[in-house]
Write an enzyme that holds these catalytic residues in place. Structure first.
Site, PDB file in Angstrom:
ATOM      1  N   TRP A   1       2.231  -2.384   1.776  1.00 61.39           N
ATOM      2  CA  TRP A   1       1.582  -0.565   1.927  1.00 61.39           C
ATOM      3  C   TRP A   1       0.887  -0.736   3.276  1.00 61.39           C
ATOM      4  O   TRP A   1       0.331  -2.210   3.710  1.00 61.39           O
ATOM      5  CB  TRP A   1       0.838  -0.308   0.569  1.00 61.39           C
ATOM      6  CG  TRP A   1       0.983  -0.571  -0.697  1.00 61.39           C
ATOM      7  CD1 TRP A   1       1.391  -1.373  -1.247  1.00 61.39           C
ATOM      8  CD2 TRP A   1       1.919   0.458  -1.191  1.00 61.39           C
ATOM      9  NE1 TRP A   1       1.635  -0.567  -2.403  1.00 61.39           N
ATOM     10  CE2 TRP A   1       2.160   0.265  -2.685  1.00 61.39           C
ATOM     11  CE3 TRP A   1       2.111   1.872  -0.461  1.00 61.39           C
ATOM     12  CZ2 TRP A   1       2.863   0.981  -2.861  1.00 61.39           C
ATOM     13  CZ3 TRP A   1       3.096   2.766  -1.087  1.00 61.39           C
ATOM     14  CH2 TRP A   1       3.457   2.504  -2.754  1.00 61.39           C
TER      15      TRP A   1
ATOM     16  N   THR B   1      -3.328  -4.550  -4.887  1.00 65.08           N
ATOM     17  CA  THR B   1      -2.307  -3.607  -4.779  1.00 65.08           C
ATOM     18  C   THR B   1      -3.546  -2.467  -3.512  1.00 65.08           C
ATOM     19  O   THR B   1      -3.644  -2.152  -4.653  1.00 65.08           O
ATOM     20  CB  THR B   1      -1.454  -2.842  -5.848  1.00 65.08           C
ATOM     21  OG1 THR B   1      -0.128  -1.547  -4.819  1.00 65.08           O
ATOM     22  CG2 THR B   1      -2.134  -2.121  -6.871  1.00 65.08           C
TER      23      THR B   1
ATOM     24  N   LYS C   1       4.852   3.454   2.661  1.00 67.03           N
ATOM     25  CA  LYS C   1       5.104   1.887   2.427  1.00 67.03           C
ATOM     26  C   LYS C   1       6.365   1.435   3.501  1.00 67.03           C
ATOM     27  O   LYS C   1       7.605   2.047   3.325  1.00 67.03           O
ATOM     28  CB  LYS C   1       5.897   1.745   0.916  1.00 67.03           C
ATOM     29  CG  LYS C   1       6.434   1.041   0.390  1.00 67.03           C
ATOM     30  CD  LYS C   1       6.586   0.260  -0.998  1.00 67.03           C
ATOM     31  CE  LYS C   1       5.998  -1.148  -1.801  1.00 67.03           C
ATOM     32  NZ  LYS C   1       7.016  -0.630  -2.414  1.00 67.03           N
TER      33      LYS C   1
ATOM     34  N   GLU D   1       1.538  -3.003 -10.739  1.00 61.94           N
ATOM     35  CA  GLU D   1       1.004  -2.840 -11.750  1.00 61.94           C
ATOM     36  C   GLU D   1       1.902  -2.767 -12.782  1.00 61.94           C
ATOM     37  O   GLU D   1       1.659  -2.971 -14.697  1.00 61.94           O
ATOM     38  CB  GLU D   1       0.341  -1.271 -12.062  1.00 61.94           C
ATOM     39  CG  GLU D   1      -1.055  -1.031 -11.472  1.00 61.94           C
ATOM     40  CD  GLU D   1      -0.523  -0.558  -9.972  1.00 61.94           C
ATOM     41  OE1 GLU D   1       0.297  -0.968  -9.076  1.00 61.94           O
ATOM     42  OE2 GLU D   1      -1.617   0.284  -9.739  1.00 61.94           O
TER      43      GLU D   1
HETATM   44  P1  AMP Z   1       4.126  -2.261  -5.250  1.00 60.77           P
HETATM   45  O1  AMP Z   1       3.045  -2.152  -6.266  1.00 60.77           O
HETATM   46  O2  AMP Z   1       3.998  -2.874  -4.133  1.00 60.77           O
HETATM   47  O3  AMP Z   1       5.196  -3.004  -5.967  1.00 60.77           O
HETATM   48  O4  AMP Z   1       4.914  -0.952  -4.905  1.00 60.77           O
HETATM   49  C1  AMP Z   1       5.555   0.208  -6.430  1.00 60.77           C
HETATM   50  C2  AMP Z   1       5.804   0.760  -5.149  1.00 60.77           C
HETATM   51  O5  AMP Z   1       6.905   1.240  -4.377  1.00 60.77           O
HETATM   52  C3  AMP Z   1       6.334   2.140  -6.550  1.00 60.77           C
HETATM   53  O6  AMP Z   1       5.031   2.878  -7.437  1.00 60.77           O
HETATM   54  C4  AMP Z   1       7.472   3.045  -5.647  1.00 60.77           C
HETATM   55  O7  AMP Z   1       6.608   3.756  -4.555  1.00 60.77           O
HETATM   56  C5  AMP Z   1       7.645   2.190  -4.616  1.00 60.77           C
HETATM   57  N1  AMP Z   1       9.324   1.909  -4.980  1.00 60.77           N
HETATM   58  C6  AMP Z   1       9.950   0.386  -5.910  1.00 60.77           C
HETATM   59  N2  AMP Z   1      11.127   0.239  -6.523  1.00 60.77           N
HETATM   60  C7  AMP Z   1      11.435   2.008  -5.739  1.00 60.77           C
HETATM   61  C8  AMP Z   1      12.314   2.141  -6.101  1.00 60.77           C
HETATM   62  N3  AMP Z   1      13.337   1.010  -6.610  1.00 60.77           N
HETATM   63  N4  AMP Z   1      12.757   3.055  -5.251  1.00 60.77           N
HETATM   64  C9  AMP Z   1      12.090   3.943  -4.364  1.00 60.77           C
HETATM   65  N5  AMP Z   1      10.851   3.733  -4.531  1.00 60.77           N
HETATM   66  C10 AMP Z   1      10.213   2.071  -5.500  1.00 60.77           C
END
Ligand code: AMP
Length: 577
Positions: free
Chosen positions: A454, A195, A449, A340
């Protein structure tokens, strides 16, 4: 401090059968053997299989990995592939023998891919045929990779310079289609997913068999009517993104049909895929659903089977949730989590008293409530836990059996990411109200994002400051109606120099992934700094937000998503010119 575990005073008399991933495919093949696995590719006939066949082919793959490629437990086997039946077979064939399935995001920039493959020390890479040209120029930089397996039949193997390239079907052919999977310690690593981090270097999250199964049980218990043996699931979320949010494990556990759609779907093709396979549950980032919604509205369409949408990865707009719930009679479940965290932590299922219109929509707009198994707290800058009063904000910390306890061979990232008392710092800022609804308010981590992927602001800034006339640069994510966020770059010219935004964009072109290109480059005389001399991204975002606020009001009053997006851009262009 983390409390030490002690041996039981009186041990329970229950079987110590390990929680391991191979049991999922064994279960599905035995009890749901005929349930279909469908792979759709634009321009090609659908490929139809079932759990019995997928298990048989995973067994063949497992034998081939051990006997032909000499893959041993603990070694990493990478995939560079879209959502397909063969990719699913790798999920079970690789993890089943105790090796580690490393799923790589093919949309990453070349330097990141090379970093990840080398850091993981992948021995083999299994890749889709259309991605061969992406890896070919990189192969010389991947000294640990011993061979490449193209996910196709011998006749479809493209001519390639990839060393030792082999067709998947040739690799597995002739091996027995049955296997007694090895008994593994359930804490054995099963898969690896990188990630993006604030520092720019991706960080590896190493899942275990136990964590994966417990996460799957928790999902099964929480999806309510969403997943079961009468369900047809289309994961739009890729198999390389946090194990497709666990769906490749949940579906076999529940005996759900799985539909793998073409990765380059436009909304019309996605609608067609959902209808054709009578999909009842689909999951993906908000961008996908916003575009689908626009398609439905434009063409006056309805769903004949879709019942539930799982949305996560970014904040889902209220208007979108309302449209699906009210107009299209599709339940939306907003979920929060991260790579994570396997990833599920909170699910947007309102309490009974809130599950009525119109307030249901408000409750669904937040990130939901905690799943059993996840402990969650919010802490302020001083590390003090904040009350669940819906007002106090803090960074979310989580812990639990499917939450990462560190990053793969990265002590620095582990030290930053895990608190002394054993909680994972998520970098998300939230409030929690007295009913337990978590609402994400901000992001402390310095990343952007966009469309669920990312963008490292630091990488973007580093490239920008290499421009001969740029003294300092700062990238922030600004809200965008379709992509959740898009990058905007602020650049300060060197003394006595003029800076042309178009020239900065031209300079970035080719040095960054296309979709990282900032929507705007804004030239400013100076950037706001914190007391410690760092650029204050928060101030920058606030300044930018204030400038945008007035026009956002106008845009909101428009009501339709296409009009909104258009005006949004026009106004933003005005603002930056
Ligand atoms: P990833 O590791 O690529 O799945 O990204 C995780 C990150 O996406 C989280 O730490 C948040 O910053 C963002 N994220 C995930 N779900 C949500 C949600 N329902 N609402 C807002 N941000 C989210």
């Amino acid at each position: 401090m983390i409390a030490e575990k002690s041996a039981p005073v009186l041990a329970g008399l229950m079987m110590d059968r390990s929680l391991q991933i191979s049991r999922l495919i064994d279960h599905a093949a035995l009890w749901h053997g005929d349930v279909e696995i469908v792979t759709q590719r634009t321009g090609l006939p659908d490929q139809r299989s079932n759990y019995r066949q997928v298990r048989a082919r995973s067994a063949q793959l497992a034998h081939a990995l051990r006997q032909r490629l000499g893959v041993a437990a603990g070694e990493r086997v990478a995939t560079f592939a879209w959502n397909t039946q063969r990719h699913l077979e790798l999920y079970y064939g690789v993890s089943g023998i105790g090796a580690v399935l490393h799923t790589i995001n093919p949309r990453l920039f070349a330097a990141q891919i090379a970093y990840i493959v080398n850091h993981a020390r992948d021995r083999f890479i299994f890749l889709d045929a259309d991605l061969v040209p992406v890896l070919e120029p990189l192969a010389a930089q991947l000294p640990h990779v011993e061979g490449y397996v193209v996910l196709c039949a011998e006749n479809d193997l493209p001519p390639t310079s990839l060393p030792g390239a082999l067709a998947y079907e040739t690799l597995i052919a002739g091996f027995p289609d049955d296997i007694v999977w090895p008994e593994l310690d359930e804490r054995t690593a099963s898969s690896l997913c990188y990630t993006s981090g604030t520092t720019g270097n991706p960080k590896g999250v190493l899942y275990a068999h136990r964590s994966t199964l417990l996460h799957t049980f928790a999902q099964a218990a929480s999806w309510q009517a969403g997943a079961g043996s009468q369900t047809s699931i289309l994961p739009v979320v890729p198999l390389f993104h946090a194990n497709a949010w666990g769906l490749p494990y949940l579906a076999p556990m529940q005996g759900s049909k799985l539909v793998f759609a073409d990765p380059h779907l436009d909304p019309a093709a996605l609608y067609d895929a959902l209808e054709r396979e009578q999909v009842t549950l689909s999951c993906g980032v908000p961008t996908i659903w916003l575009r689908l919604l626009e398609h439905l509205e434009r063409n006056d369409l309805r769903f004949s089977s879709l019942k539930l949408l799982g949305v996560g990865g970014a904040a889902a707009p209220r208007s979108m949730i309302e449209a699906f719930e009210v107009k299209y009679d599709v339940r939306v479940m907003n979920a929060w989590g991260m790579t994570e965290t396997s990833p599920a932590c909170t699910f947007g299922i309102p309490k009974a008293e809130h599950d009525v219109l119109p307030q249901r929509i408000d409750y669904k707009t937040c990130a939901g409530r905690c799943l059993f198994g996840v402990e969650l707290r919010i802490v302020d800058d001083a590390g003090v836990a904040q009350p669940f009063d819906g007002v106090a904000q803090g960074e979310i910390h989580v812990r639990g059996p499917w939450i990462a306890s560190g990053y793969f061979e990265d002590e620095e990232a582990t030290a930053r990411g895990i608190t002394a008392d054993g909680w994972l710092r998520t970098g998300d800022i939230a409030t929690v109200d007295p009913d337990g609804y978590v609402a994400i308010r901000d992001r402390a981590k310095d990343v952007i994002k966009s469309g669920g992927e990312w963008i490292s602001s630091i990488d973007l800034e580093n490239v920008a400051v290499a421009h001969p006339d740029v003294a300092e640069a700062a990238a922030i994510g600004v809200p965008h109606p379709t992509w959740s966020e898009r990058p905007v770059l602020f650049a300060v010219p060197k003394a006595g120099r003029e800076l042309d935004p178009a020239a900065v964009r031209a300079f970035l072109d080719g040095k960054i992934a296309k979709w990282w290109m900032p929507d705007e480059v804004i030239v400013v005389a100076e950037l706001p700094h914190t007391a410690t001399g760092k650029v204050s991204k928060r101030t920058l975002r606030e300044q930018h937000a204030a400038a945008l606020a007035s026009m956002e009001e106008t845009v909101d009053s428009l009501g339709d998503e296409v009009g909104k997006a258009k005006l949004y851009f026009e106004k933003r262009r005005e603002l930056s010119s």
